[in-house]
Scaffold this motif. Structure first.
Motif, mmCIF file in Angstrom:
data_model
loop_
_atom_site.group_PDB
_atom_site.id
_atom_site.type_symbol
_atom_site.label_atom_id
_atom_site.label_comp_id
_atom_site.label_asym_id
_atom_site.label_seq_id
_atom_site.Cartn_x
_atom_site.Cartn_y
_atom_site.Cartn_z
ATOM 1 N N UNK A 96 12.964 5.059 3.767
ATOM 2 C CA UNK A 96 13.477 5.289 2.415
ATOM 3 C C UNK A 96 14.046 4.022 1.799
ATOM 4 N N UNK A 97 14.613 3.138 2.629
ATOM 5 C CA UNK A 97 15.174 1.901 2.086
ATOM 6 C C UNK A 97 14.088 0.932 1.615
ATOM 7 N N UNK A 98 12.844 1.156 2.052
ATOM 8 C CA UNK A 98 11.737 0.276 1.651
ATOM 9 C C UNK A 98 11.024 0.778 0.402
ATOM 10 N N UNK A 99 11.365 1.993 -0.052
ATOM 11 C CA UNK A 99 10.736 2.561 -1.242
ATOM 12 C C UNK A 99 11.366 1.927 -2.481
ATOM 13 N N UNK A 100 10.551 1.418 -3.377
ATOM 14 C CA UNK A 100 11.046 0.693 -4.536
ATOM 15 C C UNK A 100 11.150 1.579 -5.775
ATOM 16 N N UNK A 101 11.811 1.043 -6.780
ATOM 17 C CA UNK A 101 11.909 1.741 -8.061
ATOM 18 C C UNK A 101 10.519 1.979 -8.653
ATOM 19 N N UNK A 102 9.652 0.991 -8.535
ATOM 20 C CA UNK A 102 8.299 1.128 -9.078
ATOM 21 C C UNK A 102 7.508 2.215 -8.365
ATOM 22 N N UNK A 103 7.750 2.385 -7.057
ATOM 23 C CA UNK A 103 7.091 3.475 -6.317
ATOM 24 C C UNK A 103 7.446 4.823 -6.941
ATOM 25 N N UNK A 104 8.728 5.000 -7.264
ATOM 26 C CA UNK A 104 9.191 6.270 -7.831
ATOM 27 C C UNK A 104 8.695 6.450 -9.261
ATOM 28 N N UNK A 105 8.713 5.371 -10.041
ATOM 29 C CA UNK A 105 8.230 5.457 -11.419
ATOM 30 C C UNK A 105 6.747 5.805 -11.465
ATOM 31 N N UNK A 106 5.976 5.256 -10.518
ATOM 32 C CA UNK A 106 4.543 5.571 -10.460
ATOM 33 C C UNK A 106 4.329 7.061 -10.212
ATOM 34 N N UNK A 107 5.115 7.639 -9.293
ATOM 35 C CA UNK A 107 5.006 9.072 -9.005
ATOM 36 C C UNK A 107 5.322 9.904 -10.246
ATOM 37 N N UNK A 108 6.405 9.555 -10.913
ATOM 38 C CA UNK A 108 6.853 10.320 -12.077
ATOM 39 C C UNK A 108 5.839 10.235 -13.215
ATOM 40 N N UNK A 109 5.369 9.025 -13.488
ATOM 41 C CA UNK A 109 4.444 8.838 -14.603
ATOM 42 C C UNK A 109 3.079 9.450 -14.314
ATOM 43 N N UNK A 110 2.688 9.468 -13.043
ATOM 44 C CA UNK A 110 1.427 10.131 -12.676
ATOM 45 C C UNK A 110 1.541 11.634 -12.918
ATOM 46 N N UNK A 111 2.692 12.228 -12.554
ATOM 47 C CA UNK A 111 2.877 13.665 -12.756
ATOM 48 C C UNK A 111 2.983 14.001 -14.234
ATOM 49 N N UNK A 112 3.526 13.089 -15.021
ATOM 50 C CA UNK A 112 3.699 13.345 -16.449
ATOM 51 C C UNK A 112 2.361 13.588 -17.155
ATOM 52 N N UNK A 113 1.296 13.013 -16.617
ATOM 53 C CA UNK A 113 -0.017 13.160 -17.242
ATOM 54 C C UNK A 113 -0.479 14.609 -17.263
ATOM 55 N N UNK A 114 -0.102 15.371 -16.235
ATOM 56 C CA UNK A 114 -0.552 16.770 -16.155
ATOM 57 C C UNK A 114 0.564 17.778 -16.397
ATOM 58 N N UNK A 115 1.811 17.379 -16.112
ATOM 59 C CA UNK A 115 2.929 18.324 -16.251
ATOM 60 C C UNK A 115 4.200 17.579 -16.647
#
Length: 432
Positions: A161-180
């Motif tokens: 979890x300490x290696x997960x970056x802000x951009x990793x999380x933003x990518x997940x959120x923005x990918x989901x935003x496309x459909x929901x």
């Protein structure tokens, strides 16, 4: 090989200083029998084998450091062989020679390794989930868990979890935003909460989303009229039970609201539904294309499969209506038994059932609840966004989904999804 050589040299250094090691043999250990009391067999340099009355043979090591005596165990024989016990002794003696307590040294290493394992995202998630399970209502907990299983775990599960970056999380959120988009917005809060938990357990130090405003992450929504809708399972369960158990509703209104839970038609199509659109034998609903909002002449008539629960609602409606009028034109007959229910009446009925303000739900909102809840549970039903859109009669990509050219394939894909949805609704009903 180098390690063994180094260890042997180290032991030799102890030997030339007058210490003795290596007095035991494997044969002697194997032949050692239990006695009336525990006894020990010394190997030298603090290493000895303890033979217990119940025939256990335990490796133990005794040493002194800074005026204090210590005793530790190297597990049992033959799980740990004589050679392995001596190597372990050599490791401990080397640390003692450097004025390091070997017990504390190896305990610290184990603690670091354990924390590394615990800080893998999947492990942190499961730990946090146990905490959430205790404080959330079961339907809400199920929804939150499913959002992570569907949208987060496939990407982050094996990362620390300490290696997960802000951009990793933003990518997940923005990918989901496309459909929901609504699920993406909800996911931001869930991720912030999970990272807050991880920080409190020392699995990481930074909550990447804590000081980020949603409006800077998610795209600006079009300025259109948005219908309030219920999307959390706990409140949706209230809605289902209020409708199914309503005692003061006109029977036609009650059946219309029950039907709308299962089949999310637009209000104008639902209230004006005709019996000629229903095929009980084939369990199909067909509405002429020119009566739908999407009036593309290249599209087929709007067709949906009917689940057993929906057929039961329709049969009950038909039976009750036939007591008052022969061969009615409309399915959901109005109070005067002449025309159909007015399109504004179902929303007023929902308000009378208590669904207003913080639990606002209109007839049209049933469509939004259907879409959002199904999107958040895709891991369970496996249906694509395309099939969800086809049930809602939303315009699809590729020239309106190639004008729904293969209607049979859509119906075949819609059947299991609508069956899942009806089962989901019925599963929320509370038994009296």
């Amino acid at each position: 090989m180098v390690y063994v050589l180094y260890t042997n040299i180290f032991i030799y250094q102890f030997l030339i200083k007058g210490y003795k090691m290596g007095t035991l043999t494997d044969k002697e250990i194997r032949n050692a029998k239990p006695k009336e009391k525990d006894y020990i067999l010394n190997d030298g340099l603090g290493l000895f084998l303890k033979v217990t009355v119940d025939n256990k043979k335990l490796w133990q090591f005794r040493f002194s450091l800074n005026g204090k005596r210590f005793l530790t165990s190297f597990k049992s024989y033959p799980k740990v062989t004589l050679i392995e016990a001596r190597k372990k002794t050599a490791e401990y003696l080397e640390l003692i020679n450097d004025d390091i307590n070997p017990i504390e040294h190896f305990k610290s290493i184990k603690s670091i390794e354990d924390n590394k394992s615990k800080s893998i995202f999947e492990n942190v998630f499961n730990e946090w989930l146990e905490y959430e399970k205790k404080r959330l209502a079961p339907p809400t907990f199920k929804t939150k868990k499913q959002i992570f299983i569907s949208n987060v775990l496939p990407t982050l599960n094996k990362q620390h979890i300490k290696d997960i970056t802000k951009n990793d999380l933003l990518d997940l959120i923005q990918h989901k935003e496309k459909t929901a988009p609504e699920t993406a917005s909800r996911l931001i809060g869930y991720l912030m909460d999970l990272w807050s938990y991880a920080i409190s357990r020392d699995y990481c130090e930074i909550n990447h989303l804590k000081n980020i405003d949603k409006k800077y992450i998610l795209k600006k929504k079009r300025v259109t009229k948005n219908y309030s809708k219920i999307t959390d399972t706990a409140t949706f369960k209230e809605l289902v039970n209020e409708i199914y158990n309503a005692e003061n509703l006109f029977y036609s209104m009650k059946n219309l609201l029950k039907f709308s839970l299962h089949i999310p038609l637009r209000a104008s199509n639902l209230v004006a539904l005709k019996w000629t659109y229903i095929d009980f034998d084939k369990k199909l609903l067909t509405i002429p294309r020119d009566l739908m909002k999407v009036k593309n002449p290249n599209l087929n008539d709007f067709t949906l499969p009917l689940t057993d629960e929906v057929v039961e609602i329709l049969q009950n409606q038909k039976e009750l209506t036939n007591e008052y009028i022969n061969n009615p034109e409309y399915v959901f007959i109005g109070f005067d038994f002449k025309g159909h229910i007015h399109r504004d009446s179902p929303t007023k009925a929902l308000i009378n059932l208590g669904f207003t303000k913080d639990k606002k739900q209109s007839l049209h909102s049933m469509r939004g609840s259907f879409k959002t809840i199904l999107e958040e549970n895709q891991e369970e039903h496996k249906a694509s966004d395309k099939i969800i859109k086809s049930i809602l009669d939303h315009t699809l990509d590729n020239k309106v989904g190639l004008a729904y050219s293969n209607k049979a394939n859509y119906i075949n894909a819609q059947k299991p999804l609508l069956k899942y949805w009806s089962g989901f609704i019925v599963g929320l009903l509370e038994n009296d």
